[in-house]
Design an enzyme around this catalytic site. Structure first.
Site, PDB file in Angstrom:
ATOM      1  N   TYR A  26      -6.793  -5.529  16.231  1.00  0.00           N
ATOM      2  CA  TYR A  26      -5.920  -4.369  15.956  1.00  0.00           C
ATOM      3  C   TYR A  26      -5.272  -3.898  17.265  1.00  0.00           C
ATOM      4  CZ  TYR A  26      -4.401   0.338  14.543  1.00  0.00           C
ATOM      5  OH  TYR A  26      -3.651   1.479  14.304  1.00  0.00           O
ATOM      6  N   THR A  53      -5.420   9.646   7.270  1.00  0.00           N
ATOM      7  CA  THR A  53      -4.551   8.871   6.381  1.00  0.00           C
ATOM      8  C   THR A  53      -5.438   7.864   5.634  1.00  0.00           C
ATOM      9  OG1 THR A  53      -4.190   7.110   7.983  1.00  0.00           O
ATOM     10  CG2 THR A  53      -2.704   9.000   8.134  1.00  0.00           C
TER      11      THR A  53
HETATM   12  N1  LIG Z   1      -4.037   7.224  11.219  1.00  0.00           N
HETATM   13  C1  LIG Z   1      -4.239   7.165  12.531  1.00  0.00           C
HETATM   14  O1  LIG Z   1      -5.128   7.871  13.103  1.00  0.00           O
HETATM   15  C2  LIG Z   1      -3.414   6.289  13.392  1.00  0.00           C
HETATM   16  C3  LIG Z   1      -3.698   6.238  14.770  1.00  0.00           C
HETATM   17  C4  LIG Z   1      -2.894   5.449  15.588  1.00  0.00           C
HETATM   18  C5  LIG Z   1      -1.824   4.761  15.038  1.00  0.00           C
HETATM   19  N2  LIG Z   1      -1.597   4.806  13.690  1.00  0.00           N
HETATM   20  C6  LIG Z   1      -0.445   4.036  13.178  1.00  0.00           C
HETATM   21  O2  LIG Z   1       0.312   4.848  12.299  1.00  0.00           O
HETATM   22  C7  LIG Z   1       0.999   4.024  11.354  1.00  0.00           C
HETATM   23  C8  LIG Z   1       0.849   4.568   9.963  1.00  0.00           C
HETATM   24  O3  LIG Z   1      -0.498   4.406   9.553  1.00  0.00           O
HETATM   25  P1  LIG Z   1      -1.238   5.426   8.598  1.00  0.00           P
HETATM   26  O4  LIG Z   1      -2.388   5.935   9.367  1.00  0.00           O
HETATM   27  O5  LIG Z   1      -0.278   6.373   7.995  1.00  0.00           O
HETATM   28  O6  LIG Z   1      -1.838   4.415   7.506  1.00  0.00           O
HETATM   29  P2  LIG Z   1      -1.793   4.320   5.911  1.00  0.00           P
HETATM   30  O7  LIG Z   1      -1.915   5.635   5.255  1.00  0.00           O
HETATM   31  O8  LIG Z   1      -2.812   3.266   5.586  1.00  0.00           O
HETATM   32  O9  LIG Z   1      -0.338   3.729   5.641  1.00  0.00           O
HETATM   33  C9  LIG Z   1      -0.029   2.408   5.952  1.00  0.00           C
HETATM   34  C10 LIG Z   1       1.186   1.981   5.159  1.00  0.00           C
HETATM   35  O10 LIG Z   1       1.473   0.619   5.478  1.00  0.00           O
HETATM   36  C11 LIG Z   1       1.803  -0.064   4.295  1.00  0.00           C
HETATM   37  N3  LIG Z   1       1.478  -1.483   4.442  1.00  0.00           N
HETATM   38  C12 LIG Z   1       0.292  -2.030   4.781  1.00  0.00           C
HETATM   39  N4  LIG Z   1       0.379  -3.364   4.792  1.00  0.00           N
HETATM   40  C13 LIG Z   1       1.660  -3.675   4.473  1.00  0.00           C
HETATM   41  C14 LIG Z   1       2.362  -4.879   4.309  1.00  0.00           C
HETATM   42  N5  LIG Z   1       1.775  -6.078   4.457  1.00  0.00           N
HETATM   43  N6  LIG Z   1       3.667  -4.838   3.978  1.00  0.00           N
HETATM   44  C15 LIG Z   1       4.285  -3.636   3.799  1.00  0.00           C
HETATM   45  N7  LIG Z   1       3.666  -2.459   3.930  1.00  0.00           N
HETATM   46  C16 LIG Z   1       2.367  -2.476   4.253  1.00  0.00           C
HETATM   47  C17 LIG Z   1       0.994   0.622   3.204  1.00  0.00           C
HETATM   48  O11 LIG Z   1       1.709   0.537   1.997  1.00  0.00           O
HETATM   49  P3  LIG Z   1       1.288  -0.293   0.685  1.00  0.00           P
HETATM   50  O12 LIG Z   1      -0.191  -0.477   0.719  1.00  0.00           O
HETATM   51  O13 LIG Z   1       1.774   0.579  -0.410  1.00  0.00           O
HETATM   52  O14 LIG Z   1       2.033  -1.557   0.819  1.00  0.00           O
HETATM   53  C18 LIG Z   1       1.005   2.066   3.667  1.00  0.00           C
HETATM   54  O15 LIG Z   1       2.131   2.744   3.143  1.00  0.00           O
HETATM   55  C19 LIG Z   1       0.421   2.615  11.556  1.00  0.00           C
HETATM   56  O16 LIG Z   1       1.329   1.863  12.339  1.00  0.00           O
HETATM   57  C20 LIG Z   1      -0.863   2.847  12.333  1.00  0.00           C
HETATM   58  O17 LIG Z   1      -1.216   1.743  13.131  1.00  0.00           O
HETATM   59  C21 LIG Z   1      -2.365   5.546  12.856  1.00  0.00           C
END
Ligand SMILES: NC(=O)c1ccc[n+]([C@@H]2O[C@H](COP(=O)([O-])OP(=O)(O)OC[C@H]3O[C@@H](n4cnc5c(N)ncnc54)[C@H](OP(=O)(O)O)[C@@H]3O)[C@@H](O)[C@H]2O)c1
Length: 349
Positions: A220, A257
């Protein structure tokens, strides 16, 4: 429109297990507040909120992974500011629900769903073709979708390690496919989501696909370092090639999330430790602010990396995020770009 402001939570002891988890995923932070591009040094307004977002009327955005978490909040806020928004994610049912929720909360929202699997290059290409055929231009692309730390090594439709494929290669290919649309905008921005996980991440060119050894958190961190290096490299290439695109990186700190639930799982060691502190993390709406600043603020700069600057950059007011030394290596970034071209078959022109 929701008026969300990043609030600095009181500092308190981080649990030993959480620290261990952070170390495992390579989350140590350097003290430097530098970015990969010299033009990117201007500090954002620390309490920037949705109330500061200028009207986005007439602008068209594509948000990957807009069905949950930060992507959903990005799409909703952009729609509330008057933009036309295309949400791209895998699951049409989740897409339909997201669109319905946004339309319920934002009267007159112009938002639509497009199915894409970023871990399938044919699907990414097909989306690019559909968008090129239907959109007049693209003013903003938010490369937000991701998967985090599946316990067992998994592969994409094209045989690449799933996190590298989804988080980096799929977005690399998508951005290449929609480059002609971005270049039709008079101020296009590409915003790419990285993570504090990049702190000790490294690019293992000898085993990029984690075939010899798979550590979910290291893979990751590698994928998120790859996107950060790529975001800076895109800015450099945009400047030298005259594409006119501002490429900006952002991260949310730590936000509640679906990422953990759908990755390592809430019943994993990491998930259980994460859950203990969850009331202290950002909400998804707070976590979306660095991205929304990067996508819309007049003062946001190409080549910058924005995120919260409180409590080891896990939460707090908006600022310039720490750029780890590895992400400043322009030679490695150029090499990584070349690898991505080879693996995806996509060249930017
Ligand atoms: N949450 C945190 O604390 C955190 C920290 C650092 C960075 N981030 C970054 O923030 C961003 C958003 O993450 P989040 O935390 O909001 O996660 P999340 O709620 O799990 O959302 C991830 C999204 O990505 C989509 N997705 C996953 N695999 C996919 C694929 N193969 N093709 C198309 N869409 C796909 C999912 O949609 P479907 O399943 O509907 O396709 C979902 O809408 C990410 O880049 C993550 O690395 C998050």
């Amino acid at each position: 429109m929701t008026n969300t402001t990043l609030q600095m939570n009181p500092l308190s002891a981080v649990s030993a297990a959480w620290r261990k988890g952070l170390a495992t995923v390579g989350l140590a932070l350097s003290c430097m507040l530098e970015t990969g591009v010299s033009s990117a040094q201007s500090q954002p307004k620390p309490d920037w909120s949705l109330a500061d977002m200028p009207s986005q009327s007439g602008r068209i955005f594509l948000v990957t992974g807009g069905t949950s978490g930060m992507g959903y909040e990005d799409a909703k806020a952009l729609a509330a500011a008057g933009a036309e928004v295309v949400i791209a994610a895998r699951n049409p049912e989740r897409g339909k629900e997201a669109i319905a929720r946004i339309k319920q909360e934002v009267r007159g929202a112009q938002v639509q769903f497009e199915a894409v699997d970023l871990a399938d290059l044919a699907s990414v290409k097909a989306l690019g073709e559909r968008l090129n055929a239907t959109l007049p231009r693209l003013d903003g692309l938010i490369n937000n979708a991701a998967v985090m730390a599946p316990p067992e090594r998994a592969t994409s439709a094209d045989g690449f390690e799933l996190q590298l494929a989804t988080n980096y290669l799929g977005h690399f290919a998508l951005t290449g496919h929609v480059l002609p649309l971005l270049r039709k905008s008079n101020s296009p921005r590409v915003v790419t989501l990285s993570s504090i996980a990049v702190g000790r991440g490294s690019i293992n060119f000898a085993d990029l696909q984690s075939e010899q050894a798979y550590n979910p958190y290291a893979s990751y961190a590698q994928s998120k370092l790859a996107v950060l290096m790529w975001a800076f490299e895109l800015q450099r290439r945009s400047e030298t090639q005259g594409w006119g695109i501002q490429s900006i990186a952002a991260h949310p700190g730590v936000a509640v999330t679906e990422l953990i639930k759908r990755g390592p799982g809430l019943d994993s060691d990491f998930g259980r430790e994460w859950a203990k502190d969850r009331e202290r993390y950002h909400s998804a709406a707070q976590g979306a602010l660095p991205t929304l600043y990067a996508a819309t603020a007049p003062n946001a700069r190409g080549g910058a990396y924005y995120g919260p600057i409180g409590e080891e950059e896990k939460r707090g007011p908006l600022g310039l995020a720490t750029v780890p030394a590895a992400a400043k290596d322009a030679e490695a970034a150029a090499r990584l770009w070349q690898v991505a071209e080879q693996l995806t078959g996509v060249s930017y022109r």
